[in-house]
Design an enzyme around this catalytic site. Structure first.
Site, PDB file in Angstrom:
ATOM      1  CD  GLU A  90      -2.881  -1.015   2.286  1.00 50.99           C
ATOM      2  OE1 GLU A  90      -3.875  -1.877   2.209  1.00 50.99           O
ATOM      3  OE2 GLU A  90      -2.431  -0.626   3.302  1.00 50.99           O
ATOM      4  CB  CYS A 103       3.353   7.429   2.986  1.00 54.27           C
ATOM      5  SG  CYS A 103       3.708   6.162   4.437  1.00 54.27           S
ATOM      6  CB  CYS A 110       7.211  -4.916   8.843  1.00 50.86           C
ATOM      7  SG  CYS A 110       8.515  -4.194   9.866  1.00 50.86           S
ATOM      8  CB  CYS A 114       6.610  -2.123  16.133  1.00 47.93           C
ATOM      9  SG  CYS A 114       8.474  -1.888  15.808  1.00 47.93           S
ATOM     10  CB  CYS A 117       3.066  -1.292  13.646  1.00 48.50           C
ATOM     11  SG  CYS A 117       3.390  -0.937  11.805  1.00 48.50           S
ATOM     12  N   GLY A 163       7.066  -1.863   5.854  1.00 47.69           N
ATOM     13  CA  GLY A 163       8.496  -2.267   6.142  1.00 47.69           C
ATOM     14  C   GLY A 163       9.284  -1.454   6.635  1.00 47.69           C
ATOM     15  CD  GLU A 164      13.803  -0.082   9.470  1.00 44.44           C
ATOM     16  OE1 GLU A 164      14.591   0.636   8.794  1.00 44.44           O
ATOM     17  OE2 GLU A 164      13.281   0.115  10.614  1.00 44.44           O
ATOM     18  CG  HIS A 219       7.338   4.464  18.675  1.00 41.53           C
ATOM     19  ND1 HIS A 219       6.686   5.492  18.095  1.00 41.53           N
ATOM     20  CD2 HIS A 219       7.984   3.737  17.424  1.00 41.53           C
ATOM     21  CE1 HIS A 219       6.656   5.256  16.783  1.00 41.53           C
ATOM     22  NE2 HIS A 219       7.464   4.634  16.530  1.00 41.53           N
ATOM     23  CG  ASN A 294      -3.878   6.249  13.469  1.00 39.96           C
ATOM     24  OD1 ASN A 294      -4.587   7.274  13.631  1.00 39.96           O
ATOM     25  ND2 ASN A 294      -2.567   6.706  13.150  1.00 39.96           N
ATOM     26  CB  CYS A 337       0.788   6.935  11.119  1.00 39.08           C
ATOM     27  SG  CYS A 337       2.355   6.494  11.861  1.00 39.08           S
TER      28      CYS A 337
END
Length: 361
Positions: A90, A103, A110, A114, A117, A163-164, A219, A294, A337
């Site tokens: 996406e 973005c 990923c 985390c 996420c 992804g990272e 974070h 979110n 996000c």
């Protein structure tokens, strides 16, 4: 066939020379493909017909196929792009008064897990190719067109999608070089931002190879909490990460690091957390981007209460930091996000990738 979207200027030049073509053809092709969004060699009128015919037989210009496009009530746009059996990725465009930000995703899923996420919950299949990364920019430019003055609507690109990015280092850097190339997208280094969870050796490589603006997904203000919600911290704890940030600033296009901090109710948003955060970054020129969480199904987290977010923000401001609160955009189409999930049909590679990241130095 060779996909020409996989090449930056150096790679395109090398490939064309290997095919018996003159090096200057590389700049011509980059302009047609990226500046004009052309994928049909027949329309590249300043290139010799015999060359176009030859390229048409052995190469292609093939971005990921568009699966779906959604538009939010606030103007945010999201594209789902097919990347084969591994599923879909996406890409999100966020319009603002003074900029248009795209973005971009770097992986199918990923591997970093985390906990807050949605993408991290989806699993991981593979790295995206250069063509699949820059193809997102290509698609978005094609879809959005230009403004009444003839300028591109996309003014900024952030590597903050699925992804990272630093776990797909070579392909991401090649794609970013295309974003920066005047013959392609012509963005300044200040307008391309890479967001990382903190893979320290790759941050040092990026400083030398392609120093764009840097955002760090922080974070948490202490190792115990960050180990829990951002597990890569077990490999590269906060002291190492802060040192890497200071080193990066030696060559960064901006004189600060942006620290992203998702606000989780009762988890990382207390007055004590704010105090620890201020102490942690006191020697790192930085600004903060506070991100209201979110929600997604079964996340186990809740968004910080507005009054607590305001209190947390004020404590950072009182300590002398520049602080923004990210406006939630596109949440009605799951484009905000932490909400990008795509479709990761084959998740079997996550453990392999995670083990590789744990070993990398």
């Amino acid at each position: 066939m060779t996909n020409l979207l996989d090449f930056d200027l150096a790679g395109m030049t090398e490939y064309l020379v290997s095919q018996g073509e003159k090096p200057f053809r590389a700049k011509q092709l980059l302009r047609w493909i990226h500046h004009f969004g052309e994928s049909d060699f027949a329309n590249m009128t300043d290139i010799a017909k015999v060359t176009r015919e030859k390229l048409g037989k052995v190469t292609c210009i093939t971005p990921p196929a568009l699966v779906a496009e959604q538009a939010s009530e606030d103007g945010t746009r999201k594209w789902a792009l097919n990347v084969g059996q591994a599923g879909a990725i996406e890409t999100v465009f966020i319009p603002e008064d003074d900029r248009g930000t795209l973005c971009v995703s770097s992986q199918v899923g990923c591997a970093l897990e985390c906990t807050f996420c949605s993408t991290g919950r989806q699993g991981f299949n593979r790295n995206l190719t250069v063509a699949e990364i820059i193809g997102q920019v290509w698609w978005a430019n094609k879809s959005l067109g230009r403004d009444p003055k003839g300028e591109r609507i996309i003014s900024n690109v952030v590597m903050m999608g699925m992804g990272e990015p630093l776990a797909n280092y070579d392909n991401v850097v090649t794609a970013m070089r295309l974003m920066l190339d005047d013959h392609a997208y012509g963005l300044s280094r200040r307008r391309v931002t890479l967001s990382t969870s903190g893979i320290v050796p790759a941050m040092d490589r990026l400083r030398e190879d392609c120093p764009v603006a840097l955002a760090v997904s922080l974070h948490a203000p202490n190792d115990a909490l960050r180990d829990e919600i951002v597990p890569i911290n077990k490999k590269y704890p906060l002291a190492q990460l802060m040192e890497a940030c200071r080193r990066y600033l030696e060559k960064a296009p901006r004189d600060f690091i942006t620290f992203e901090y998702v606000m989780l109710d009762g988890v990382n948003d207390t007055d004590e957390h704010a105090r620890q955060l201020i102490a942690l970054v006191k020697d790192v020129p930085c600004k903060f981007n506070l991100i209201p969480f979110n929600p997604f199904p079964n996340s186990g987290y809740a968004r910080s209460k507005p009054e607590q977010l305001k209190r947390f923000r004020q404590r950072l401001i009182d300590a002398g930091f520049v602080v923004t609160v990210r406006r939630t955009r596109g949440d009605d189409i799951d484009a905000a996000c932490g909400q990008l999930a795509g479709q990761v049909m084959d998740k079997t590679q996550r453990q392999i990738k995670w083990q590789q990241l744990q070993k990398d130095e």
